[in-house]
Design a protein around this motif. Structure first.
Motif, mmCIF file in Angstrom:
data_model
loop_
_atom_site.group_PDB
_atom_site.id
_atom_site.type_symbol
_atom_site.label_atom_id
_atom_site.label_comp_id
_atom_site.label_asym_id
_atom_site.label_seq_id
_atom_site.Cartn_x
_atom_site.Cartn_y
_atom_site.Cartn_z
ATOM 1 N N PRO A 83 -3.449 -5.508 3.956
ATOM 2 C CA PRO A 83 -2.918 -5.183 2.625
ATOM 3 C C PRO A 83 -2.590 -3.701 2.505
ATOM 4 O O PRO A 83 -3.015 -2.885 3.340
ATOM 5 C CB PRO A 83 -4.062 -5.592 1.695
ATOM 6 C CG PRO A 83 -5.291 -5.446 2.522
ATOM 7 C CD PRO A 83 -4.887 -5.823 3.916
ATOM 8 N N PRO A 84 -1.856 -3.316 1.478
ATOM 9 C CA PRO A 84 -1.546 -1.892 1.290
ATOM 10 C C PRO A 84 -2.815 -1.079 1.029
ATOM 11 O O PRO A 84 -3.860 -1.607 0.631
ATOM 12 C CB PRO A 84 -0.627 -1.891 0.061
ATOM 13 C CG PRO A 84 -0.118 -3.290 -0.050
ATOM 14 C CD PRO A 84 -1.192 -4.167 0.490
ATOM 15 N N ALA A 85 -2.699 0.219 1.276
ATOM 16 C CA ALA A 85 -3.834 1.111 1.055
ATOM 17 C C ALA A 85 -4.166 1.199 -0.427
ATOM 18 O O ALA A 85 -3.285 1.120 -1.289
ATOM 19 C CB ALA A 85 -3.521 2.502 1.615
ATOM 20 N N VAL A 86 -5.440 1.374 -0.720
ATOM 21 C CA VAL A 86 -5.925 1.501 -2.091
ATOM 22 C C VAL A 86 -6.555 2.879 -2.244
ATOM 23 O O VAL A 86 -7.409 3.260 -1.421
ATOM 24 C CB VAL A 86 -6.961 0.401 -2.416
ATOM 25 C CG1 VAL A 86 -7.521 0.587 -3.824
ATOM 26 C CG2 VAL A 86 -6.326 -0.974 -2.265
ATOM 27 N N PRO A 87 -6.179 3.665 -3.242
ATOM 28 C CA PRO A 87 -6.829 4.969 -3.443
ATOM 29 C C PRO A 87 -8.324 4.795 -3.658
ATOM 30 O O PRO A 87 -8.779 3.801 -4.242
ATOM 31 C CB PRO A 87 -6.127 5.521 -4.684
ATOM 32 C CG PRO A 87 -4.831 4.791 -4.756
ATOM 33 C CD PRO A 87 -5.086 3.434 -4.211
ATOM 34 N N ALA A 88 -9.083 5.765 -3.207
ATOM 35 C CA ALA A 88 -10.540 5.674 -3.318
ATOM 36 C C ALA A 88 -10.989 5.561 -4.764
ATOM 37 O O ALA A 88 -11.986 4.901 -5.068
ATOM 38 C CB ALA A 88 -11.174 6.886 -2.647
ATOM 39 N N ALA A 89 -10.265 6.204 -5.680
ATOM 40 C CA ALA A 89 -10.660 6.166 -7.096
ATOM 41 C C ALA A 89 -10.472 4.776 -7.700
ATOM 42 O O ALA A 89 -11.133 4.411 -8.667
ATOM 43 C CB ALA A 89 -9.863 7.199 -7.883
#
Length: 529
Positions: A433-439
């Motif tokens: 899946p696409p990257a998810v920001p840590a926040a």
């Protein structure tokens, strides 16, 4: 080797050993599913650290007192032509025009190697080379050893996993082990008295030669019986609906409910092949006939318990920060692609990976890599299910690592042992899946340690590290050194192995050293305190 994949030097066992049912539900030694309880006073059970220490070291007394007896070599077979299908092997060599051919035998058939090689050389005129030892499992074709002598083809003898090879043409000769077809058919009738039973018949490759005769006896009585066919290499064309292609077997399921409406009947002894079948087709009840004992039985493998054990290892993989990728094959097609896929997956999951080529893995070898939290074994489908209860760190399969690190892959009940099913274009491939920001990442809690952990994926790795972090000054002379996570960890250790100490040790003449072995030198009894 890529900059981020270093060969890097495992501590703490998965769980202390106990006695009872093993991880497949059979009697014997097993590892506790999660964490073992502390030993009770008077129970006679050793503490975990003592048990682990005893597994890797001892006082050597047993080795000093052991009496060595010469091993009795197996007698060569009298019927080499029939057992090893000499006519088919000679025709394969002549038709291919091969001048150098490698012969690969398992240990139990090596007594016949010289006789088989001599007859083939006389029949074909080609040079035959017997491979003395296999790099990995004997079921896989050892293309690396064959290339050492410049072989143009390989004749693989004995049991085989039937994994497709990358480079050399291969002919599999399984060896025609004897099978009492009449007794096997009788055992089948006892296990399946209802003649309308839907049954798929599988067999060990060494008994495949007798499946035609067994089919002739059972098909008139059982209209819903299906016999699997052996397929060496990749079958041509895509699979049709209802067709199963796994483990070098191919069969077509005709029932409307699919494979779950069928039972499985396996002809062969208990082993890794049967275990892989039962985990993969875990919706089907299994029975087996052992040609060695002549007995049929309903298999009592506790599939649910085995799957729980494997899913526990998935949880361990989620907690791991450093993963060792064990190269368990150099001949199965697609192994380089899956290695690159695992490296990318681990990099995006925020885990460090180190690629290790250690040959056949064992606890002593893997115990040298102290900083690795978990290992993933890239091997053929038959050898990928490694019982790691005796290892300091668990060993998982590529499919289990994907379950742990790829948020898009979910457990569906279908267990995969062939790593090629995970590659792009395969039946079970799942895109990352696409990257998810840590926040924005959803927090997750470990079911083992109870600690918070990150389960989201980072962005794809860049081709080069920024210059500001790739190089750093090493000392006051402004010499540049490349930053390596492995080297940084090594610097933090109090003992880093033998060092040369150049210029710090005075030069001395050679003197007579001690004699004997380290546990008991000859002069130790004469020394005075």
């Amino acid at each position: 080797m890529h900059r981020d994949q270093h060969v890097f030097p495992l501590a703490a066992a998965l769980a202390p050993p106990r006695y009872g049912r093993d991880l497949w539900g059979r009697e014997g030694r097993a590892a506790l599913p999660l964490a073992s309880a502390a030993p009770q006073p008077g129970s006679g059970r050793r503490a975990p650290r003592a048990a682990m220490a005893a597994a890797f070291s001892s006082d050597g007394e047993a080795a000093l007192r052991r009496e060595l007896h010469p091993a009795s070599a197996a007698a060569p077979r009298s019927d080499l032509d029939g057992f090893y299908e000499m006519g088919r092997a000679a025709a394969f060599v002549r038709d291919g025009g091969f001048r150098k051919v490698a012969l690969q035998f398992p240990d139990e058939l090596l007594a016949d190697a010289a006789g088989v090689a001599g007859r083939l050389e006389a029949a074909t005129g080609a040079a035959m080379y017997v491979l003395g030892d296999t790099t990995y499992g004997s079921c896989c074709v050892d293309e690396v050893a064959a290339e050492h002598v410049g072989a143009e083809a390989v004749l693989h003898y004995g049991p085989a996993c039937l994994s497709p090879c990358r480079k050399l043409p291969v002919l599999h000769i399984f060896g025609q082990q004897p099978l009492d077809v009449g007794r096997c058919a009788e055992a089948f009738r006892e296990l399946y008295p209802e003649q309308q039973s839907c049954v798929v018949v599988l067999s060990d490759v060494v008994y495949a030669h007798a499946m035609g005769e067994l089919e002739q006896q059972l098909c008139p009585e059982y209209p819903n019986i299906i016999f699997s066919r052996l397929v060496c290499g990749d079958p041509p064309g895509p699979a049709v609906p209802g067709e199963e292609r796994k483990f070098g077997r191919q069969f077509l399921v005709k029932a409307a409910g699919g494979l779950q409406d069928y039972a499985m009947f396996y002809v062969g002894a208990e082993g890794l092949a049967l275990t892989s079948f039962m985990l993969t087709w875990n919706c089907c009840p299994f029975s087996s006939f052992n040609p060695i004992t002549g007995c049929g039985r309903r298999e009592t493998l506790n599939v649910n318990r085995a799957l729980m054990r494997r899913l526990y290892l998935v949880e361990r993989a989620r907690d791991a920060g450093v993963v060792g990728i064990l190269v368990g094959t150099l001949g199965v097609a697609g192994y380089l692609t899956v290695l690159q896929h695992l490296r990318e997956l681990l990099c995006r999951a925020g885990k460090r990976s180190y690629t290790l080529a250690v040959g056949k893995p064992n606890p002593a070898k893997l115990a040298n890599f102290l900083e690795v939290d978990i290992f993933v074994l890239v091997a053929c489908a038959q050898n990928s299910l490694l019982d790691s209860s005796d290892f300091y760190r668990p060993v998982v399969t590529p499919y289990e690592l994907e379950l742990a690190c790829n948020p898009a892959r979910e457990w569906t009940g279908n267990y995969l042992t062939d790593f090629r099913d995970l590659l792009p274009g395969a039946c079970a491939h799942v895109e990352l899946p696409p990257a998810v920001p840590a926040a924005e990442a959803v927090p997750d809690v470990s079911l083992i340690s109870g600690k918070m952990r990150a389960t989201h994926l980072c962005g794809p790795p860049t081709s080069q590290q920024p210059p500001s972090t790739a190089l750093a000054c090493r000392d006051q002379t402004r010499a540049l050194a490349e930053i390596s996570p492995a080297a940084s960890f090594l610097e933090s250790r109090s003992w880093r192995g033998l060092e040369q100490q150049l210029g710090q040790t005075p030069v001395s003449k050679a003197v007579q050293g001690r004699r004997g072995i380290a546990i008991s030198y000859e002069d130790e009894g004469c020394e005075q305190p």
